[in-house]
Design an enzyme around this catalytic site. Structure first.
Site, short mmCIF file in Angstrom:
data_model
loop_
_atom_site.label_atom_id
_atom_site.label_comp_id
_atom_site.label_asym_id
_atom_site.label_seq_id
_atom_site.Cartn_x
_atom_site.Cartn_y
_atom_site.Cartn_z
N SER A 177 -19.42 -24.27 68.19
CA SER A 177 -18.15 -24.24 67.45
C SER A 177 -17.67 -22.81 67.27
O SER A 177 -16.47 -22.52 67.43
CB SER A 177 -18.31 -24.94 66.10
OG SER A 177 -18.54 -26.32 66.27
N ASP A 178 -18.57 -21.90 66.93
CA ASP A 178 -18.20 -20.49 66.85
C ASP A 178 -17.67 -19.98 68.19
O ASP A 178 -16.68 -19.25 68.26
CB ASP A 178 -19.41 -19.65 66.45
CG ASP A 178 -19.56 -19.51 64.94
OD1 ASP A 178 -18.54 -19.56 64.22
OD2 ASP A 178 -20.70 -19.36 64.47
N THR A 179 -18.36 -20.35 69.25
CA THR A 179 -18.01 -19.85 70.58
C THR A 179 -16.64 -20.37 71.01
O THR A 179 -15.80 -19.60 71.50
CB THR A 179 -19.09 -20.28 71.59
OG1 THR A 179 -20.36 -19.77 71.16
CG2 THR A 179 -18.78 -19.73 72.97
N ASP B 10 -21.43 -22.48 61.80
CA ASP B 10 -21.32 -23.27 63.02
C ASP B 10 -21.93 -24.66 62.85
O ASP B 10 -21.32 -25.66 63.21
CB ASP B 10 -21.98 -22.52 64.18
CG ASP B 10 -21.99 -23.33 65.45
OD1 ASP B 10 -21.03 -23.23 66.22
OD2 ASP B 10 -22.97 -24.08 65.68
N GLY C 263 -13.91 -18.65 69.10
CA GLY C 263 -13.68 -17.31 69.61
C GLY C 263 -12.82 -17.30 70.86
O GLY C 263 -11.90 -16.48 71.00
#
Length: 404
Positions: free
Chosen positions: A171-173, A143, A176
């Protein structure tokens, strides 16, 4: 309670956050999400989080956050027997979700073409740092790396502190959520036509897409985005202001809101001051306007101003810590935090957050996050494996006994 994705089966091969957060949102919408984990420890997030004892039990609090409501089976996809068991599951599923580096599924012999040969309607969703092609495709990505490369860090903070990462893995969130949206859309088509899809989600592109206003200003007006701290680049006065007791966010973005703000702080003269009378002028002179307003805001505390401003239609809000907002009646009253079966290593109740929306007023409380491999034997039997065959899978290393 019947949910929109009831009857959908998702095989979730993903680890840590972007993929598991996607799977968590699908599960909360009713999908049956089966985590397919490596027998040797499973999802890395099982060992992450603020409670070391929970991590030792492979139930780290990072894992707990995004895996409630799922099942878990262990299969070594590098093992021929384990791969065959997985492909049998693919035949009975709707979605395969993974966040390996590009080409890993191909090297495992499990690319989309292989999966489609076993199940033509399968939806494959691959989440990676930079997408499945391009010069950066093979680079490792976390991330924080993506936050830096995307430009997000360059506009976070102010001239003194930037570049600055966000306080959570944004960024990960975002990736997702992007994947969950794309999968849900593909499922609509799958139900109507029986068609499968290959979805390629990039953390970098998901982050840039979420920065739409900033990117558009650069692409179409030639503006180089700059870090502005707690100021809003689209309007003024809009940002964080000092009061007698602490910071207060004010977003007087419309002319009528600005004029009401001036009256409420006892500065009606600011409405006609040529530096501040018009929207564009306020942006140019935002620092001077902030000084004028903070001089008046010093007369009262943040909570008092918050109530006064909101009552007159001027958007305002105190700046809370996470513990503070979780205690607020707005959050507790809507039961955003749910208590599920199980406790932490300290004996505290195990709690998770709902998604940021409701369906028909709420959601059923999910089952607790699964122990590693807890559903393996049940699914192998459902796939037609005998007791002897299951024992062979264990002894060959294709699977493992459930971790408790």
């Amino acid at each position: 309670m019947t949910l929109p994705l009831s009857g959908v089966r998702v095989l979730d091969l993903s680890n840590v956050l972007a993929g598991p957060f996607c799977g968590y949102n699908l599960a909360r919408m009713g999908a049956e999400v089966i985590k397919v984990e490596n027998p040797d420890g499973g999802d890395l997030a099982r060992k992450l989080g603020a409670d070391p004892e929970m991590a030792k039990q492979l139930m780290g609090l990072s894992f707990v956050a995004v895996n409630a409501g799922k099942q878990s089976i262990t299969l070594d996809l590098k093992n021929a027997d384990g791969k065959e068991a997985f492909l049998r599951l693919v035949e009975q599923s709707d979605v395969v979700l993974e966040n390996f580096r590009p080409k890993v599924m191909e090297r495992l012999g499990l690319c989309h073409d292989v999966l489609s040969a076993r199940n033509p309607k399968i939806i494959s969703c691959a989440i990676s740092g930079f997408g499945q092609d391009g010069p950066w495709a093979g680079r490792p990505a976390y991330d924080q790396i993506v936050q830096g490369l995307s430009g997000a860090m360059s506009v976070t903070g102010d001239a003194r502190t930037a570049p600055l990462r966000t306080g959570f893995p944004i960024s990960d969130t975002i990736a997702g959520l992007t994947a969950a949206f794309a999968i849900s859309a593909a499922l609509v088509e799958q139900r109507a036509t029986g068609r499968g899809r290959l979805i390629d989600v990039s953390l970098l592109e998901s982050t840039l897409a979420a920065m739409g206003w900033v990117v558009s200003n650069h692409l179409n007006a030639g503006v180089n985005p700059e870090p502005m701290g707690n100021e809003n680049f689209t309007a003024a006065p809009s940002g964080t202001f000092r009061t007698a007791t602490g910071p207060l966010n004010i977003a007087a973005n419309e002319q009528k809101q600005y004029e009401a703000l001036c009256d409420l702080v006892g500065r009606p003269d600011l409405k006609t001051d040529p530096r501040f009378a018009e929207r564009q002028a306020r942006k140019v002179h935002r620092a001077a306007l902030k000084d004028e307003l903070e001089a008046s805001l010093a007369a009262k505390g943040a909570e008092e101003w918050e109530a006064l401003f909101n009552a007159k239609g001027v958007p305002a809000g105190c700046v809370f810590s996470v513990p503070q907002v979780l205690r607020e009646a707005q959050v507790t009253g809507r039961q955003f935090v749910e208590t599920i079966d199980g406790t932490t290593a300290t004996g505290a109740a195990l709690r998770v957050t709902r998604p940021g929306f409701r369906i028909d007023g709420g959601f059923p409380t999910p089952s607790p996050p699964p122990a590693l491999g807890q559903d393996t034997e049940r699914w192998l039997r459902a796939l037609g494996y005998s007791t002897d065959e299951i024992e062979h899978l264990r002894t060959s290393g294709a699977t493992a006994s459930a971790h408790s």
